[in-house]
Design an enzyme around this catalytic site. Structure first.
Site, short mmCIF file in Angstrom:
data_model
loop_
_atom_site.label_atom_id
_atom_site.label_comp_id
_atom_site.label_asym_id
_atom_site.label_seq_id
_atom_site.Cartn_x
_atom_site.Cartn_y
_atom_site.Cartn_z
N GLN A 25 100.27 24.16 -0.01
CA GLN A 25 101.43 24.78 -0.66
C GLN A 25 101.30 26.28 -0.43
O GLN A 25 100.63 26.98 -1.17
CB GLN A 25 101.45 24.42 -2.15
CG GLN A 25 101.42 22.91 -2.40
CD GLN A 25 102.72 22.19 -2.05
OE1 GLN A 25 103.80 22.58 -2.50
NE2 GLN A 25 102.63 21.16 -1.21
N GLY A 49 109.08 22.15 -10.55
CA GLY A 49 108.43 21.70 -9.32
C GLY A 49 108.59 22.71 -8.18
O GLY A 49 109.31 23.70 -8.29
N HIS A 50 107.92 22.40 -7.07
CA HIS A 50 107.93 23.35 -5.94
C HIS A 50 109.31 23.44 -5.30
O HIS A 50 110.04 22.46 -5.23
CB HIS A 50 106.87 23.01 -4.89
CG HIS A 50 106.85 21.61 -4.40
ND1 HIS A 50 105.93 21.18 -3.49
CD2 HIS A 50 107.60 20.53 -4.69
CE1 HIS A 50 106.13 19.92 -3.23
NE2 HIS A 50 107.12 19.49 -3.94
N ASN A 51 109.64 24.65 -4.86
CA ASN A 51 110.90 24.95 -4.17
C ASN A 51 112.13 24.80 -5.04
O ASN A 51 113.26 24.79 -4.53
CB ASN A 51 111.05 24.07 -2.91
CG ASN A 51 110.01 24.41 -1.86
OD1 ASN A 51 108.88 23.95 -1.93
ND2 ASN A 51 110.39 25.24 -0.91
N SER A 64 112.46 20.91 -5.30
CA SER A 64 113.57 21.24 -4.39
C SER A 64 114.95 21.17 -5.03
O SER A 64 115.95 21.35 -4.32
CB SER A 64 113.55 20.36 -3.14
OG SER A 64 112.34 20.54 -2.43
#
Lengths: 343, 343, 343
Positions: free
Chosen positions: A194, A235-237, A255
Site C-alpha cells: 500500500q 478503506g483505501h482509496n 475505493s
C-alpha cells in the site's frame, strides 16, 4: 465573563431585557444558575424556562417569553456553540518541543508549535505554527502537518500522509494504516503493498480509535470540513467530499467516492467501489450496496427511502402472523374452489 | 498450590472425597491433569467427567458423581473464578515511578502506585495507592485516578476525567475524547466545544480500543460495577447505570440514559436522547430507536420481544416465496370472482 | 526501474511487444504515464486501454489488444502485487535499538531487529532478526516475537503472547487484552482472570485498532496466513483457521472456532461457542447464530444462502404493500364466501 450585549454582538443577535447583565458560563436549561446563560433550540423545552434560574436565555425570534433576559438570534444552537467557545475555551499555550519529545533532526517544527513528551517525530516531517501534538503521538517520515492542528495523545500518522490546517485528531486515531489488499495466490494471499497516502484537508476532524487507510496507489482523501466520529473505518482509496458527517462505527469500504454534505448514521456502511452523490443522508445501520443518486434520505439494507424503511421495519414483527394468515387464506381458497366445482 | 479443603473454605463450599489433595491450578475439563481442579457449570459437560484426569471437580449440589473428589457449591462458575484468582493471579508488584515515566511536577502519585516507562502524567493529576499504569499511558491535566486501578498500555485519559477505585482500562481505551457535536452554519459545521468530563465509578472495566466521549457540558457517567467490552462507543453525556454489561462493538449515542443491570449484546445500538429502563437485555445487533421500559428481553431493529424476533427472522428467508404465493392467490381470487359473476 | 522482460520473468509471464522498455513504477489505468506499467484484472476496464499512456499493460492471456506492450500472465492481479513490491517497496533498514527505546535488561533483541524510540520492551521478551517495532509499541513481559515481523506504532502486545514469523500488526492493534468474562455474584459481577495468551502464526496480519483478546485459560489462536482488517473484535479462546479474510468491523465472540479459508465481510458477526466449517463466506453484516457447515456462501441474520438473502432483502421494501394486499384479499374472500352462502 462577559456582558449579555457583548455576547449578542458576538453572534449577531439582539438583546431583550438587561443588556448589561454579567454572564459567566453556559449551562443546560435544567442546571443553569444566576450568572449562567442557557439556550432553547427545541421548542419542547420552552415550558422549563419558567423555573429556570439562568441570567439569560438564547432563543429564536418570535417566541414570547416574559420575565427573562433574552439573546434573540436566528440560530440559537450555533450561538450557543460560539458563546461556549468564547467563554469557556482557553487558547492552547505554545510550549515548543517539550523535554521527552523525540524529534528527528531533519524534521522542521515551527517554533509556535507544541510537541508534548513521548511524541516521536520522523525524518523530514514538517509541523506548522499553532499546532499541538499531545503525548505519545507517532509521526512517521515525510508527513506534513499544517497550522493550528490538534493531534491528541497516541495518534499514529504513517509515512507520507498530509494534514492541512485546523485538522483535529482525537486520541488513538490512526491515519495511513495499510489498506486491506491481498491477491489470492492459490489458497494463500499475497500482500499488495500500500504505497499511497492519506490527505486530510482543512477543518477535518477524526474521532478516537478511527482508522483511515492509506491508498494502495494514489490518495485516500477526506475533503474540507468533513467530521468523522469514533471507531469509523475508511478503506483505501476512498474519497469523502466536503462537510460530511460520519457517525460512530460507520464504515466505507475501499475505493468508494462520497459526495459533499452527506451524513451517515451510526454503524452505517458503504460497500466498496461505489459512488454516493451529494446531500445523501443514510440512517443508522443503513447499508449501501450500489451507487446512490444525490439528494436522498435513505435507510435499511438494502437502502430504501427512509419513510418506506420505517413502514417496512414496522411490518417485520408481524411477519409470522402474516404467514399464518396466508395459510388460512389458502385454505379458504381451496374450500371456495371445491365448493364452486360442486355447483 | 492449595489443599482442596482450603479452596472449599475460600468459596463457601463443601468437599466430597479427599479434602487434603493438593491442587496446583485450574484447567478446562478436556485438558485437566492430575493436580488440576476443573469445573462443570453446564450439565451437558457432565459425561466428560468420566474420562477426566482432574484431581477435583467444582460442581453444583445434587449431582451424583462417583469416583471423583468434589467441591460442591451453589455457583460453580463463580467458585471457578475465585479459585482461579487465588491460585493463578499474583499481586502486581509496586514499582513506584519507573525511569522513563514523565510525571508533571504538580502531579501527586501515591508512593504505592506504579507508573511504567513511557507514561506521561499531566499537571495536577492525582493517582492513588495500588494503581498501576502500564507503558505509554497519557494522562492529561486535572485527571484523578483512585486506588487499585489498572490502566493498560497506551490508554488515553483526557483532561479533567475521574476514575474512582478498582477501575480497569484495557489497552488503547480512550476516556474523554471530544463528543461529536457540531452546529450547522450554512453548509459548514461549527465545532461545539466539549467542556464536560467523564466519570468512571468503582469497579468499572473498559475494553480495548473503546471510546468514552466527554460531555459537552456536565458529565458522561458510567456507574459502579459496569463492564464495557472492546470497540464500544459511548457518546457524550451518556449515563450508564450500575452493573451493566455492554458487549463488543455496541454503541450508545449521545445523551441516552441506561438503567441498572442492563445487558447489550455485540453490535447492539442505542440511538441518542433515549431512556432505557433497568434490567433490559438487548440481543446482539438489536437497535433501540425509542425509549425502553424496564424488565424486558428485546432484539431486532426495531426492537421487539426476543421470542417474537426469533420467529420474525425465521420468516425472512421465506419472504420471496410468500410473495409468489400471494400473487398466485390473487390469480385464484380473480378466477373465482369471474366464475361467480358468470353464474 | 526494470525492463519489461525482467518483470515478466519475476511473475512467470510472457512479453508481447517491446521487452526492453524501461518501467519505473506501477500506476492505475486512468493515471498511468510513459514509464509506468498498469494492469487490467477486470475486463470492464479494457476499453480504457485505448487512451492509456502506460508503457506496458499486465493482462490475462487470450485478450486481443493491439498497439500496447503487454505482460501476459495467468493472474494479472497477483503479478501487479509482485511487480509493485519489486519496484516500489524498499527493504526496512536495520537500526538496532534506537535511542529513546526502553528495553528491559532481561529482554533478548536480535541485533538485526529495529526498535524505534518510545517502545517499551518488558522482561524476558525475545525479538527476532529482521523485525521492526515502530514508535510507542508496548510489549509486556514474556512475549516472543519471531523474525521479519512489522509492528506498527502504538501497538500493545500483552504478557505471554506469541507472534511467529512475518506477522504484521497495523497501528494501535491490541494483542492479548483481557477476555470479557465475568461471573454473576448476585447483582454484581466478579472478574474471571484471563490467564491464557494469544498466538499469531506465520504471515498473519492484524488491522489498525483491532483487538484480539487473550484466552481465559489456554490460547486464542490465529492460524498461518490469516488477514484481519481494522476495528475487528476477536473474543477470548477463539480459533481462526489458515488463510482466512476478516473484513473491517466484523467480530467473533468468545470460544468460536473458524475453519480454514473463510471470508467474513464487513460488520459480520459470529456468536460465541460456534463452529464454522472450512471455505465459508459470510457477506457483509451477516450474522452466524448457529454452527455453519463448510463450503457455503451465506448472508443475512439469520444466515441463509447468499442468493436467497438477495431475494429476501429485495422483498423487504414491499412488505407494507404486501400487508395491504393481504387485507384486500381477505376482504375479497369474505365477499366471495358471503356470496356463495347466499346461493
Amino acid at each position: 465573563m462577559a456582558k449579555l450585549q457583548q455576547l449578542a454582538d458576538l453572534v449577531g443577535g439582539e438583546v431583550s431585557g438587561d443588556a448589561e447583565i454579567e454572564i459567566g458560563q453556559v449551562a443546560p436549561i435544567d442546571k443553569a444558575q444566576a450568572g449562567d446563560i442557557t439556550f432553547v433550540a427545541n421548542p419542547k423545552y420552552l415550558p422549563q424556562l419558567k423555573s429556570c434560574q439562568a441570567s439569560a436565555v438564547i432563543l429564536s425570534p418570535g417566541i414570547d417569553v416574559s420575565g427573562q433576559n433574552l439573546l434573540i438570534c436566528a440560530n440559537p444552537y450555533l450561538a450557543f456553540a460560539k458563546i461556549l467557545t468564547f467563554l469557556q475555551v482557553s487558547p492552547r499555550p505554545v510550549k515548543g518541543i517539550m523535554p521527552g519529545a523525540l524529534v528527528s533532526e531533519s524534521a522542521v517544527v515551527d517554533p509556535a508549535a507544541t510537541i508534548y513528551p513521548g511524541c516521536v517525530i520522523g525524518e523530514r516531517v514538517t509541523i506548522g505554527s499553532g499546532t499541538t501534538l499531545y503525548p505519545g503521538v507517532a509521526v512517521y517520515a515525510d508527513v506534513t502537518i499544517g497550522e493550528d492542528c490538534v493531534v491528541h495523545a497516541n495518534v499514529v500518522i504513517r509515512e507520507g500522509c498530509h494534514l492541512h490546517d485546523r485538522v483535529i485528531l482525537q486520541p488513538a486515531a490512526v491515519i495511513g494504516s495499510d489498506g486491506f489488499g491481498f491477491a489470492p495466490d492459490g489458497a494463500k494471499y499475497y500482500k499488495i503493498p500500500q504505497v499511497g497516502v492519506v490527505v486530510l484537508e482543512d477543518d477535518v476532524e477524526i474521532g478516537a480509535n478511527t482508522s483511515i487507510d492509506r491508498a494502495a496507489l494514489g490518495v485516500t482523501l477526506i475533503r474540507r470540513g468533513t467530521k468523522i466520529d469514533n471507531l469509523v473505518q475508511i478503506g483505501h482509496n476512498v474519497e469523502v467530499g466536503e462537510d460530511c458527517i460520519l457517525v460512530s462505527q460507520s464504515g466505507i469500504a475501499g475505493s468508494s467516492k462520497v459526495g459533499n454534505h452527506c451524513t451517515f448514521g451510526g454503524q452505517a456502511a458503504i460497500a466498496g467501489h461505489l459512488t454516493i452523490g451529494d446531500n445523501v443522508m443514510i440512517g443508522g445501520r443503513g447499508g449501501a450496496t450500489g451507487n446512490v443518486a444525490p439528494n436522498q434520505i435513505l435507510s435499511g439494507l438494502p437502502l430504501m427511502p427512509h419513510k418506506k424503511w420505517l413502514r417496512a421495519t414496522m411490518t417485520l414483527p408481524k411477519l409470522p402472523e402474516m404467514r399464518k394468515d396466508m395459510q388460512q387464506m389458502q385454505k379458504r381458497l381451496d374450500e371456495l374452489e371445491a365448493l364452486l366445482k360442486e355447483k
